[in-house]
Design an enzyme around this catalytic site. Structure first.
Site, mmCIF file in Angstrom:
data_model
loop_
_atom_site.group_PDB
_atom_site.id
_atom_site.type_symbol
_atom_site.label_atom_id
_atom_site.label_comp_id
_atom_site.label_asym_id
_atom_site.label_seq_id
_atom_site.Cartn_x
_atom_site.Cartn_y
_atom_site.Cartn_z
ATOM 1 N N ARG A 24 0.845 -1.252 0.191
ATOM 2 C CA ARG A 24 -0.085 0.084 -0.063
ATOM 3 C C ARG A 24 0.840 1.351 -0.054
ATOM 4 O O ARG A 24 0.387 2.212 -0.617
ATOM 5 C CB ARG A 24 -0.901 -0.152 1.173
ATOM 6 C CG ARG A 24 -1.948 -1.130 1.189
ATOM 7 C CD ARG A 24 -2.864 -0.875 2.383
ATOM 8 N NE ARG A 24 -3.721 -2.126 2.556
ATOM 9 C CZ ARG A 24 -3.649 -3.242 3.552
ATOM 10 N NH1 ARG A 24 -2.739 -2.953 4.313
ATOM 11 N NH2 ARG A 24 -4.478 -3.966 3.387
ATOM 12 N N CYS A 47 -7.185 -19.854 14.129
ATOM 13 C CA CYS A 47 -8.158 -19.874 15.378
ATOM 14 C C CYS A 47 -9.218 -20.779 14.889
ATOM 15 O O CYS A 47 -10.290 -21.262 15.794
ATOM 16 C CB CYS A 47 -8.513 -18.841 15.596
ATOM 17 S SG CYS A 47 -7.088 -17.723 16.457
ATOM 18 N N TYR A 432 -25.551 -0.393 31.181
ATOM 19 C CA TYR A 432 -26.316 -1.150 31.981
ATOM 20 C C TYR A 432 -27.851 -1.201 31.106
ATOM 21 O O TYR A 432 -28.517 -0.349 30.896
ATOM 22 C CB TYR A 432 -26.728 -0.698 33.328
ATOM 23 C CG TYR A 432 -27.742 -1.247 33.996
ATOM 24 C CD1 TYR A 432 -28.075 -2.547 34.190
ATOM 25 C CD2 TYR A 432 -28.925 -0.313 34.098
ATOM 26 C CE1 TYR A 432 -29.099 -3.058 34.804
ATOM 27 C CE2 TYR A 432 -30.121 -0.747 34.769
ATOM 28 C CZ TYR A 432 -30.309 -1.894 35.161
ATOM 29 O OH TYR A 432 -31.424 -2.681 35.477
ATOM 30 N N TRP A 440 -25.164 -3.480 38.999
ATOM 31 C CA TRP A 440 -23.501 -3.536 39.274
ATOM 32 C C TRP A 440 -22.804 -4.859 38.148
ATOM 33 O O TRP A 440 -23.202 -5.987 38.462
ATOM 34 C CB TRP A 440 -23.018 -3.956 40.606
ATOM 35 C CG TRP A 440 -23.443 -2.692 41.549
ATOM 36 C CD1 TRP A 440 -24.472 -2.286 42.342
ATOM 37 C CD2 TRP A 440 -22.273 -1.911 41.719
ATOM 38 N NE1 TRP A 440 -24.180 -1.349 43.001
ATOM 39 C CE2 TRP A 440 -22.790 -0.769 42.656
ATOM 40 C CE3 TRP A 440 -20.920 -1.758 41.114
ATOM 41 C CZ2 TRP A 440 -22.085 0.173 43.150
ATOM 42 C CZ3 TRP A 440 -20.153 -0.600 41.687
ATOM 43 C CH2 TRP A 440 -20.715 0.253 42.614
ATOM 44 N N ARG A 448 -15.153 -4.267 43.452
ATOM 45 C CA ARG A 448 -15.504 -3.760 45.032
ATOM 46 C C ARG A 448 -14.836 -4.670 45.882
ATOM 47 O O ARG A 448 -14.384 -4.396 47.126
ATOM 48 C CB ARG A 448 -17.081 -3.685 44.831
ATOM 49 C CG ARG A 448 -17.577 -2.354 44.113
ATOM 50 C CD ARG A 448 -19.147 -2.651 44.350
ATOM 51 N NE ARG A 448 -19.534 -1.908 45.623
ATOM 52 C CZ ARG A 448 -20.672 -2.031 45.817
ATOM 53 N NH1 ARG A 448 -21.719 -2.451 45.089
ATOM 54 N NH2 ARG A 448 -20.980 -1.629 47.179
#
Length: 460
Positions: A24, A47, A432, A440, A448
């Protein structure tokens, strides 16, 4: 101006990405490109081989991103079924062997790219070369295995090794209707996980009907009167087999480079600088599964054979060879896999990795779900997080669960790359909605818990 010649050894991800990117940037009148590939195929997804064998995808054509003819159409002189057998660094030339005709010849280079890949680990044990024993590193290997399966009337498969390749091939053989036994030398499957997380994989494999034998070191391959594999022996125990698949892992295919005096590291891979130039050699580059890369968390080089890295290496090498500029800073060791509907993700250090580099650490393991607990079909997942003692720097994450589990490890991979602490992770603004996550996210719940472990350790 004289035309430069770029020679590329290896026609898969790293090699052909480098050749294509260089083309390229530099036209045929500025740079001629000669690429050697000892197999039939180029630019393919190794893979994808377990999923081809298992019947999930068609192959081999579906696994090929760009054929030899397509490369040649872009003015790349690609020579398949041609193996480079010697590199003359001082003379700036390589010796090539035409595997069909047996002819050998020398080709000179101004710039050289080594992308020789990796080879399956094949222990020097009696019977290991018997018909019916297969590695699965290339599309030619996959084709050979499928041909064996078509000829074999028995339905007993033994997979040696329980790493990524081993568990994926166990699933493939199960889907083809085989009775599958996995022989694993370690304490649990998936040695890239800590044993407590590997145990979850073992339990899931048992539930699928795959027999997994841990602590099993293969001592020999037994053959029948016809010379074909008949069983696999581990000490005093034998496991009947009509076909054996090796999933022990791979090692860098760097013997050619090593014989030429090029530098290799503790894991046998070529050593390069950030531009992927072989250390100490201005006009030689290397990339893909034949090199070692810097582990950004551990601070030393390691060998990781993944197509994601190989393609990046190739792009960077091609840019540098073609007159541009690029660097590859390193990796954090992210990988995902699955066995049937069980998803497995990991990034960063395991506990024993942390110990090996002298890091003190704490761990936190939580169980959560991939969706809101009340959402239909919510499935469990287990997340283990490793953080540095006192500082709370994230060191690693492992995830085992069902749908939606594995790719959550990408959040941790970004956090590792950024050098975040587990406390900083708890404030991450992740997406979420009940179909995708609890309020959570499981990764944040683990963070946490890890924060609490760091604080407790610091106050002790």
């Amino acid at each position: 101006m004289a035309t430069e010649r770029l020679v590329v050894i290896g026609g898969d991800a790293a090699g052909m990405s480098a050749a294509s990117q260089a083309r390229r940037l530099r036209g045929p009148d500025e740079m001629s490109i000669v690429a050697f590939e000892r197999g039939h195929f180029t630019s393919y997804s190794a893979c994808g081989i377990p999923y081809w064998v298992g019947g999930d995808v068609e192959g081999p054509d579906a696994l090929v991103a760009r054929t030899p003819e397509e490369h040649r159409a872009r003015s790349i002189d690609l020579r398949t079924r041609t193996e480079v057998t010697e590199i003359d660094v001082a003379g700036q030339r390589v010796r090539a062997l035409d595997r069909d005709s047996g002819a050998t010849y020398w080709t000179g280079f101004d710039k050289l790219v080594i992308a020789t890949g990796a080879r399956p680990v094949r222990p020097a044990l009696p019977g290991m070369d018997a018909p019916g024993v297969h590695g699965v590193q290339t599309l030619d290997d996959g084709q050979a295995l499928l041909e064996t399966l078509e000829r074999t009337t028995g339905r007993r498969a033994v997979v040696v090794g329980a790493g990524y390749i081993g568990v994926e091939m166990a699933e493939a053989m199960l889907k083809r209707g085989y009775e599958v036994t996995v022989l694993n030398r370690g304490a649990q499957p998936m040695a890239t996980l800590d044993p407590d997380m590997g145990r979850l994989v073992h339990e899931a494999m048992d539930g699928l009907g795959i027999t997994t034998v841990n602590g099993a070191s293969v001592t020999r391959i037994l053959t029948g009167d016809d010379g074909r594999v008949s069983a696999v022996a581990t000490g005093d125990t034998t496991y009947p087999a009509d076909v054996v698949v090796l999933g022990i892992g791979v090692e860098p295919e760097a013997g050619l480079a090593r014989a030429a005096g090029l530098p290799t590291g503790p894991h046998g891979g070529l050593l390069t600088d950030l531009s992927m130039r072989v250390r100490g050699h201005h006009d030689i580059w290397a990339g893909g599964d034949c090199v070692e890369v810097l582990d950004l968390v551990a601070g030393h080089t390691r060998h990781i054979a993944l197509g994601t890295h190989a393609n990046k290496h190739g792009q960077i090498i091609g840019s540098n060879v073609g007159g541009g500029y690029g660097t590859f800073p390193g990796v954090v060791g992210t990988a995902v896999s699955k066995v049937c509907d069980l998803e497995i993700g990991r990034t960063g250090l395991r506990e024993k990795d942390a110990v090996a580099v002298g890091l003190r650490y704490v761990t936190a393991t939580i169980e959560s779900t991939g969706q809101a607990g009340y959402y239909p079909g919510a499935r469990p997942m287990t997340v283990k997080m490793i953080a540095e003692y006192r500082s709370g720097r994230l060191l690693g994450v492992q995830i085992v669960g069902r749908e939606g589990a594995a790719k959550r490890v990408d959040v941790a991979a970004v956090a590792l790359t950024a050098g975040m602490t587990v406390e900083a992770m708890t404030a991450l603004d992740l997406g979420y909605a009940p179909p995708f996550s609890p309020v959570w996210d499981p990764v944040l719940v683990a963070a946490r818990r890890a924060v609490a472990a760091v604080r407790k350790a610091g106050s002790a």
